[in-house]
Design a protein around this motif. Structure first.
Motif, short mmCIF file in Angstrom:
data_model
loop_
_atom_site.label_atom_id
_atom_site.label_comp_id
_atom_site.label_asym_id
_atom_site.label_seq_id
_atom_site.Cartn_x
_atom_site.Cartn_y
_atom_site.Cartn_z
N PHE A 511 27.48 11.74 -37.57
CA PHE A 511 26.10 11.86 -36.74
C PHE A 511 26.35 11.97 -35.39
N SER A 512 25.42 12.69 -34.68
CA SER A 512 25.73 12.89 -33.13
C SER A 512 25.09 11.58 -32.47
N GLN A 513 25.61 11.14 -31.58
CA GLN A 513 25.25 9.81 -30.68
C GLN A 513 23.94 10.19 -29.94
N SER A 514 23.45 11.29 -30.00
CA SER A 514 22.13 11.37 -29.48
C SER A 514 21.19 10.68 -30.63
N LEU A 515 21.51 10.40 -31.77
CA LEU A 515 20.46 9.86 -32.66
C LEU A 515 20.42 8.29 -32.47
N GLY A 516 19.32 7.66 -32.77
CA GLY A 516 19.13 6.18 -32.68
C GLY A 516 19.62 5.88 -34.07
N ALA A 517 19.62 4.44 -34.38
CA ALA A 517 20.12 4.05 -35.70
C ALA A 517 19.13 4.33 -36.94
N GLN A 518 17.94 4.81 -36.60
CA GLN A 518 16.92 5.11 -37.88
C GLN A 518 17.02 6.87 -37.77
N GLY A 519 18.20 7.51 -37.13
CA GLY A 519 18.24 8.85 -37.12
C GLY A 519 17.05 9.76 -36.39
N PRO A 527 25.98 4.88 -23.29
CA PRO A 527 26.61 4.71 -21.87
C PRO A 527 28.25 5.08 -22.28
N PRO A 528 28.92 5.66 -21.48
CA PRO A 528 30.43 5.88 -22.05
C PRO A 528 31.23 4.49 -21.95
N GLY A 529 32.21 4.36 -23.16
CA GLY A 529 32.75 3.01 -23.27
C GLY A 529 31.92 1.99 -24.19
N SER A 530 30.57 2.32 -24.49
CA SER A 530 29.99 1.28 -25.10
C SER A 530 30.25 1.54 -26.47
N THR A 531 29.80 0.67 -27.59
CA THR A 531 30.02 0.71 -28.66
C THR A 531 29.14 1.97 -29.59
N PRO A 532 29.87 2.80 -30.48
CA PRO A 532 29.13 3.79 -31.05
C PRO A 532 27.98 3.35 -31.73
N ARG A 533 26.99 4.10 -31.76
CA ARG A 533 25.74 3.77 -32.60
C ARG A 533 26.13 3.98 -34.28
#
Length: 615
Positions: A511-519, A527-533
């Protein structure tokens, strides 16, 4: 409002169908609740799961499922499973001499299966086995085979199995009943010899011991049902399982008349034998791109390519005639020999060449497509869904899906839909493009997973609604009004289910990182370098359609198989059946089926190829 449980028996026929089916069952398992204090969920799991008991008296909860595959397709999975394993009983042995047991070393298990083994044995996983921000949701000591299989994988650990998944059992979360798996030993899963490649091979399988075993398994699952509503069949279309599926659906039709039979014909984007397997398994991104490029040039060897086209054609014709409804499911750009690019989704980054990925997308869609007849309240029986769509002999339908449904976190359904004014948010899931002219004979639309979101807008008194959708007073009215803006006169049935599809490990994180945990869409990516969702659930919207768009789609398939003389180009295909006369009859049935969807009421000019199909 009745919560009467109308059971469904699932059949999975073929390796890709078992890939999609495994993801689908994993999704069902992830949504189960074992808290006796929690209220019943919207989805009634007893529709597809069954309660049983081991010889030791332990209660089990397993899929009401028959899965058929070939020799060598299970790898580390035992055909009879381990849930009902009461240990090795030697009391019946009468030999007085010594006995030596020889057992083959099983293939190595991936990290996910190793963790399941630890949970099966009641071991607590070490903290080091988990990322610091991700711990098990419950104690592994409370997870035992004694209680229920599905507790096993309540582990929120991230797995990357893209390079280790070789067969569907490599990512299976749950235990299966001993009567579930049926292995066809006459044909091999791997290698070049003894492959189930042709429709006639599959047709001829359903006799003798294979038929007896299938009937025995069917009787076992059917007899324990109180209100059997029907069967959902997942069947491979590209190989000989298309022939087996044709015979299986005929058996179901003849033996269980009056029950619904919803058949989903599955087709992968590509096959591992397309180009060198080293390209297919490579971890290198550039090499994989080269693989996809070569795939587009050479796709498959000509003979295998032709076989797949013929299997798909014959399978669709025969399974549609024996089913209440038939729907192909594929991310290919079409069913022919030269399809367009695979289906893309704005918020997915999946690899079309990986069955592990493509089947997960189809399973997400299937979770929503099958939701109407699995609901606890206001469920729609299989037969009603089929009757709404299969009018005047139109038993083939096309599926479309928004995976995931693009909805901004904290927004409303009118807000989400009003951003798609020129085109619907869903994409083809059957290789059939929408006509785009507003014509449709019938449609079933389902939105699943909007939990926590608003279905109607909350405008202050006196505020002018920005769109007509914002003035409506129920989610059903909003969705119906929106779809009717594209299909003004088409019969429409729809279902809204708030419960999302839960994505427990090892569902791939595509899934795209434009999504939150609930989709739901977030305002900004991490932010760049942060843990992927890690996406734990997603909303999905699907549509099943019967309309004029299926006419050119089916006609193109008919022209593709009619363009050559099968007796000259592929004589070996007919060596085990069907007869030439049966083959020609099937092509005629396909031509007539395409005509069922033709709409000449508007006097639209038709191409010369379409006119030739009438001759």
């Amino acid at each position: 409002m009745s919560s009467l449980c109308r059971e469904v028996i699932t059949l999975q026929l073929g390796h890709y169908s078992n890939f999609a089916g495994t993801h689908w069952w994993n999704l069902q398992d992830a949504s189960l609740s074992y808290d006796p204090e929690s209220p019943p969920g919207e989805i009634q799991s007893d529709v597809v799961f069954r309660e049983g008991q081991t010889p030791g008296g332990h209660v089990t909860y397993t899929p009401r499922l028959i899965a058929m595959d070939l020799k060598g397709s299970l790898r580390t999975l035992r055909q009879e499973g381990s849930l009902y394993d009461a240990g090795k009983d030697t009391s019946a042995l009468t030999w007085d001499g010594s006995i030596t047991m020889h057992e083959e070393s099983p293939p190595a298990k991936n990290s996910f299966l190793e963790d399941l083994d630890k949970l099966d044995k009641g071991e607590i996983l070490a903290e080091a086995d988990f990322p610091s921000s991700s711990q098990p949701q419950c104690s592994a000591r409370s997870l035992s085979v004694d209680t229920v299989n599905s507790h096993l994988a309540r582990v929120q650990k991230s797995y990357r199995l893209e390079c280790s998944v070789k067969v569907w059992s490599d990512f299976l979360r749950i235990h299966l009943h001993p009567r579930t798996i049926s292995v066809i030993h006459q044909y091999n899963h791997d290698g070049e010899a003894h492959r189930l490649e042709a429709f006639g091979q599959g047709e001829s399988l359903l006799q003798g011991s294979v038929l007896e075993e299938l009937e025995d398994r069917l009787h076992f699952f059917v007899e324990e049902c109180d209100y059997l509503q029907g069967f959902q069949v997942l069947c491979d279309l590209a190989d000989g399982f298309a022939g087996l599926g044709s015979k299986v659906t005929e058996l179901l039709h003849d033996s269980y008349g009056g029950r619904g039979i919803l058949t989903w014909g599955l087709l992968p984007v590509s096959h591992p034998d397309s180009v060198s397997v080293s390209f297919f398994k490579s971890k290198c991104f550039v090499t994989r791109l080269l693989y996809l490029y070569l795939l587009s040039l050479f796709e498959q060897t000509p003979v295998k390519d032709l076989y797949r086209l013929l299997n798909c054609t014959l399978g669709m014709v025969h399974m549609a005639s024996h089913s209440s409804l038939f729907c192909p499911l594929t991310l290919r750009g079409g069913l022919g020999r030269r399809p367009s690019s695979p289906t893309t989704f704005t918020h997915l980054s999946y690899d079309p060449s990986l069955w592990y990925h493509s089947s997960s997308v189809l399973a997400l869609a299937l979770d929503t497509l099958t939701a109407p007849y699995r609901l606890r309240n206001n469920s729609v029986p299989m037969w009603q869904l089929a009757d709404d769509l299969a009018v005047s002999g139109r038993k083939v339908v096309a599926a479309y899906g928004a995976v995931p449904f693009p909805m901004m976190h904290g927004s409303s359904l009118p807000d989400a839909l009003s951003t798609y004014t020129d085109v619907l948010p869903w994409r083809p899931l059957s290789g059939c493009a929408e006509a785009g002219d507003g014509r449709c004979y019938g449609q079933w639309a389902t939105l699943k997973g909007f939990e926590g979101q608003k279905l109607i807008s909350s405008l202050a008194a006196g505020t002018k609604p920005p769109t007509p959708l914002h003035s409506l007073h129920s989610g059903e009215d909003v969705l119906a009004s929106y779809i009717r803006s594209f299909y003004p006169s088409a019969p429409l049935a729809l279902q809204l289910v708030s419960t999302p599809s839960e994505l427990a490990p090892p569902f791939p994180q595509i899934f795209s990182q434009s999504l939150g945990a609930q989709g739901f869409l977030e305002g900004q990516p991490p932010p760049p370098g942060s843990t992927p969702r890690v996406i734990s659930s997603v909303p999905v919207m699907t549509s099943l359609q019967s309309g004029p768009a299926l006419d050119p789609w089916l006609s193109e398939l008919h022209r593709g198989v009619s363009a050559f003389d099968i007796r000259r180009v592929a004589p070996s295909f007919l060596s085990q059946g069907p007869e030439v006369s049966d083959y020609q009859e099937a092509l005629e049935q396909l031509r007539l089926l395409a005509r069922c969807y033709r709409d000449d009421s508007r006097g639209v000019m038709r191409s010369s190829s379409e006119e030739e199909d009438d001759d």
